[in-house]
Every structure is written in structure tokens, then in C-alpha cells.
Design a protein around this motif. Structure first.
Motif, PDB file in Angstrom:
ATOM      1  N   GLY A 131      23.352   1.594  18.431  1.00 27.53           N
ATOM      2  CA  GLY A 131      22.106   1.514  19.177  1.00 27.53           C
ATOM      3  C   GLY A 131      20.848   1.443  18.342  1.00 27.53           C
ATOM      4  O   GLY A 131      19.744   1.611  18.862  1.00 27.53           O
ATOM      5  N   MET A 132      20.980   1.174  17.040  1.00 26.73           N
ATOM      6  CA  MET A 132      19.799   1.093  16.179  1.00 26.73           C
ATOM      7  C   MET A 132      19.486  -0.350  15.783  1.00 26.73           C
ATOM      8  O   MET A 132      18.636  -0.592  14.918  1.00 26.73           O
ATOM      9  CB  MET A 132      20.001   1.949  14.923  1.00 26.73           C
ATOM     10  CG  MET A 132      20.212   3.428  15.223  1.00 26.73           C
ATOM     11  SD  MET A 132      20.290   4.460  13.726  1.00 26.73           S
ATOM     12  CE  MET A 132      18.553   4.467  13.259  1.00 26.73           C
ATOM     13  N   GLY A 133      20.176  -1.300  16.403  1.00 24.95           N
ATOM     14  CA  GLY A 133      19.966  -2.699  16.081  1.00 24.95           C
ATOM     15  C   GLY A 133      21.160  -3.323  15.407  1.00 24.95           C
ATOM     16  O   GLY A 133      22.043  -2.629  14.900  1.00 24.95           O
ATOM     17  N   ASP A 134      21.193  -4.661  15.378  1.00 21.56           N
ATOM     18  CA  ASP A 134      22.319  -5.381  14.789  1.00 21.56           C
ATOM     19  C   ASP A 134      22.496  -5.100  13.299  1.00 21.56           C
ATOM     20  O   ASP A 134      23.621  -5.050  12.803  1.00 21.56           O
ATOM     21  CB  ASP A 134      22.141  -6.891  14.980  1.00 21.56           C
ATOM     22  CG  ASP A 134      22.619  -7.367  16.337  1.00 21.56           C
ATOM     23  OD1 ASP A 134      23.031  -6.512  17.156  1.00 21.56           O
ATOM     24  OD2 ASP A 134      22.589  -8.591  16.579  1.00 21.56           O
ATOM     25  N   ASP A 135      21.394  -4.923  12.595  1.00 23.43           N
ATOM     26  CA  ASP A 135      21.449  -4.922  11.137  1.00 23.43           C
ATOM     27  C   ASP A 135      21.244  -3.568  10.482  1.00 23.43           C
ATOM     28  O   ASP A 135      21.050  -3.479   9.272  1.00 23.43           O
ATOM     29  CB  ASP A 135      20.426  -5.922  10.589  1.00 23.43           C
ATOM     30  CG  ASP A 135      20.716  -7.341  11.082  1.00 23.43           C
ATOM     31  OD1 ASP A 135      21.897  -7.728  11.103  1.00 23.43           O
ATOM     32  OD2 ASP A 135      19.759  -8.037  11.465  1.00 23.43           O
ATOM     33  N   LYS A 136      21.286  -2.510  11.269  1.00 22.00           N
ATOM     34  CA  LYS A 136      21.220  -1.173  10.695  1.00 22.00           C
ATOM     35  C   LYS A 136      21.842  -0.185  11.670  1.00 22.00           C
ATOM     36  O   LYS A 136      21.866  -0.440  12.879  1.00 22.00           O
ATOM     37  CB  LYS A 136      19.778  -0.784  10.348  1.00 22.00           C
ATOM     38  CG  LYS A 136      18.861  -0.580  11.553  1.00 22.00           C
ATOM     39  CD  LYS A 136      17.490  -0.098  11.101  1.00 22.00           C
ATOM     40  CE  LYS A 136      16.616   0.220  12.324  1.00 22.00           C
ATOM     41  NZ  LYS A 136      15.279   0.709  11.944  1.00 22.00           N
TER      42      LYS A 136
END
Length: 425
Positions: free
Chosen positions: A268-273
């Protein structure tokens, strides 16, 4: 020493098991069967049916394997059809495989004629009612440990008893004592285990939340939830070995006897992190940063204003975000070229909520005796299509006795074998 402990445990097992209290009525028959096995008595369980190794499923799997990309000189074949295949334990004596699942069965895989294709796959110890028996591991003297969601069993000489429905069994941690029953969950329940150089059994215990609430932290630290615990072969002298781990589903010991493990990062913190983690534990008592860190050096939203514990150990390598790195193994065989020896193979299960899927491949990272690793890079890939469809989802890797690499796939329900046919210099 381990054999002696288990022999003593088995000798008194019937009395000990009966003293643990009456189980619920609906499970009493299965509990009684386990008590009988502990006392070397027959349960009169019928032999389990074999899993078919030919037909449409096997043909479809081989069709998929024709699309897999490997370095030059390597090839991949179907080793066995094994439903829901997860963790792999290779028997140290005859190379019989024991395969855990997130369902209710452990499977045995036998290659009798040693043509590197399984001849027989069937459920192990069918009289025992397993609950999420994902974790399987062997000691050097042939004792199989099976770690369930909330129980630990062991099976002395499993490679020699496995063909019969009744097997020698010992209760290492009784149901409800691996973690508090109040913390049982459907999430992050796939335990993994290894027997360490010290003879102790190491078990990774995933915590059930994406990020746990502060009021859970003391309880989890006490029991090793969101960490790794270790104990003697008979379950005694349990201690928390490592904390600050979100959900590790892959652990292995390096040649220098340090414990390495993967850890799945916060969702849930984004695709890349944040990135996935490959970690190295050099001593007992280390903290690896979760929940203050969600992966690598990325702070979680929930704990961003709180000071992390002193001495948090950073990962030795970062892995692609949300690829779901699970099982890992140090390559200790001699079949592959020298550049792979001593390195680490990692199975990526594949992302589940990333807008562009990633993973479903085998990664490789060269490793040195100094504990440093090179950048992990894809070794075998092709199970994730350009359209984002998973043709398979990889879970574990293990080295077969001949030096080839085994790979489990819980979506296809299979074990693959990767071998090398070039000059292994």
C-alpha cells in the motif's frame, strides 16, 4: 545428540500426549491417531492415493516450461506434479522430497530409478490432520520437522517410514503453543524452518498485519511473532532469535553459519516502494527494523514519527518492490558453474496488488565468504507474461543431491528441476 533426544521423546510420548488435555470432540479421532503414532501403534489408516504424473496437467506444465528463459547451458524440466507445492525438504539419505502446502497435506516425492523425474507422489502420514503444514526441514541425521500454523511435529527416519500410512512421530510444540491462539490469523501463516549448525530448529513467524498497532509490539516481541525463534529438537529451550521482521517465508544458513532470510515488505505504499529485503543475522538478538521501516530504509507511515530501536540491522541487499521474495537457498552443489557456487537462489512468488505485476521468477545473487552479496538478478523467468498473466507462482528452491536446483510452484502445483548441461568449470 538430536537422535538421542528424539528417541527419548518418543519413548515417553504417549504419556506426555495424554496429559495435555482432551481435544475438542470433532478433532479427537485425529488427535488419537497422532497419539498412536507417538507410541508406535497402528492407526489402521488406508494408504493415500498417488497423485497422477501424466495427463493434461503435466502436458500443460511442460508447455509452460518451454517458454522459460535461462542462462546458456541450463534447462528446466517438470520433476513432479505436486498439488499446492510450497516448501521443499530434500532427504539427506535417499533424496526423497517432502513438500509442504498451505492446505492440509504434506507430500512425498520419490524418484526410484534416478532418472530425475518423479515416479511416485503421495500424501505423507495421511492419518495426521495437518493445518497449514507449509514448513518442512531436515536435520543432518534424517529427522523431518513439519511446522504448521500453530504446531510443530517431527518424524525420525522419515525417508524410511514414509511409504506406510503409519510413521514414527513426535510432538515438538503442541497445538496452540507456537504462537498465542489469540494471534492466529489467515494472513502470513506460512511458517518456514531450518535446522541450524547448532542443532536447534529455527522457525520464522510472520505477524498477521500489514503494519501492526503499537499495542501488539510487546506481545509479538515476547513470542517471536514477526521474527525468528529457535528451540531444541524436542521443543525445549525456546528463545527469540531475531525480531523486526514483517513476514519471512525463506530462511537458510550460509557456509559461515550465519542465518539469511528474505522479508516481504509493507503493502500500500506504491508500486515502487518499499524494496524487498535479503537479510543476514550474525548473532542472536538482532532487530531488522519492522514496523519502523517498511522495507530497506523506507519508513512506514504508521511509525514515521517514532524513533526506531538502536542498532537496527539493514538488509544486505534490496530486492524488487512487491515481487514477494519467498524461499531461498545457498547453492552448495557442484553441477553448476563455479560462478554460482556459494551464491543464493531466491524464489519470487510475484506481486498481488501492484498496478504492473512483477516477479514469478528465480533470482540469483553471488555471495562471498565475507557476507557481502552482489546485486540480485533474474536467473529463470517467463512465468509472468507480457499481458500480466501468471503461468506459475514460485515459492521455494532447494538443491537436489545431484546438484540440480528444484523449484516449487503452488499455482501450477508442480516441482521443477533446473540442470546444467554445459562445462561446469
Amino acid at each position: 545428540m538430536r537422535s538421542a533426544i528424539l528417541a527419548a521423546l518418543l519413548a515417553g510420548a504417549a504419556t506426555g500426549a495424554l496429559a495435555q488435555g482432551a481435544p475438542p470432540a470433532e478433532t479427537k479421532a485425529k488427535v488419537d491417531d497422532l497419539e498412536k503414532l507417538q507410541a508406535f501403534k497402528s492407526t489402521n489408516t488406508a494408504p493415500a492415493a498417488e497423485v497422477p504424473q501424466t495427463g493434461r496437467r503435466a502436458d500443460a506444465i511442460r508447455k509452460t516450461l518451454a517458454k522459460i528463459k535461462l542462462p546458456e547451458g541450463f534447462k528446466i524440466d517438470l520433476y513432479a506434479v505436486v498439488p499446492d507445492a510450497r516448501s521443499i525438504a530434500v532427504g539427506p539419505n535417499a533424496g526423497v522430497l517432502f513438500v509442504g502446502t498451505r492446505k492440509s497435506k504434506v507430500f512425498t516425492v520419490t524418484d526410484r530409478d534416478k532418472d530425475r523425474v518423479a515416479d511416485e507422489v503421495r500424501p505423507f502420514a495421511p492419518g495426521i490432520e495437518f493445518k497449514i503444514p507449509n514448513g518442512v526441514c531436515f536435520s543432518k541425521d534424517g529427522v523431518l520437522t513439519v511446522v504448521e500454523q500453530n504446531r510443530v511435529l517431527s518424524f525420525p527416519a522419515a525417508e524410511f517410514f514414509y511409504e506406510a500410512p503409519d510413521v514414527a512421530a513426535a510432538l515438538v510444540v503442541k497445538q496452540g503453543d507456537l504462537i498465542p491462539a489469540s494471534e492466529e490469523s489467515f494472513n502470513h501463516t506460512a511458517r518456514v524452518c531450518r535446522v541450524g549448525p547448532d542443532g536447534k530448529t529455527y522457525i520464522a513467524l510472520g505477524q498477521p498485519y500489514n503494519v501492526p498497532a503499537p499495542e501488539k509490539l510487546d506481545l509479538y516481541a515476547k513470542h517471536g511473532i514477526g521474527g525468528i525463534v529457535r528451540m531444541d529438537a524436542d521443543g525445549k529451550n525456546r528463545e527469540v532469535f531475531a525480531t523486526g521482521i514483517r513476514n519471512s517465508v525463506g530462511i537458510d544458513f550460509a557456509p559461515d553459519k550465519t542465518l539469511w532470510f528474505t522479508d516481504n515488505q509493507v503493502d500500500g505504499m506504491g508500486d515502487d516502494k518499499p524494496p524487498g529485503e535479503l537479510n543476514r543475522a550474525t548473532k542472536a538478538g538482532e532487530n531488522f527494523g519492522f514496523p519502523w521501516y517498511g522495507g530497506g530504509q523506507v519508513r512506514t507511515v504508521e511509525y514515521k514519527d517514532q524513533t526506531p530501536p538502536a542498532g537496527v540491522v539493514a538488509p544486505v541487499a534490496e530486492l524488487p518492490p512487491h515481487a514477494a521474495d519467498l524461499g531461498l537457498t545457498f547453492y552448495n552443489g557442484k553441477q553448476f558453474p563455479k560462478s554460482y557456487r556459494g551464491g543464493i537462489f531466491i524464489a519470487e512468488h510475484g506481486s498481488w496488488n501492484r498496478s504492473e505485476p512483477v516477479g514469478a521468477r528465480i533470482m540469483f545473487a553471488p555471495a562471498g565468504a565475507d557476507g557481502k552479496v552482489g546485486q540480485p538478478a533474474p536467473f529463470a523467468e517467463g512465468w509472468l507474461t507480457g499481458d500480466g498473466e501468471y503461468l506459475g507462482r514460485l515459492v521455494d528452491v532447494a538443491v537436489l543431491l545431484d546438484g540440480s536446483l528444484l523449484v516449487s510452484d503452488d499455482t501450477a502445483g508442480a516441482i521443477y528441476r533446473i540442470s546444467y548441461e554445459g562445462d561446469a568449470k
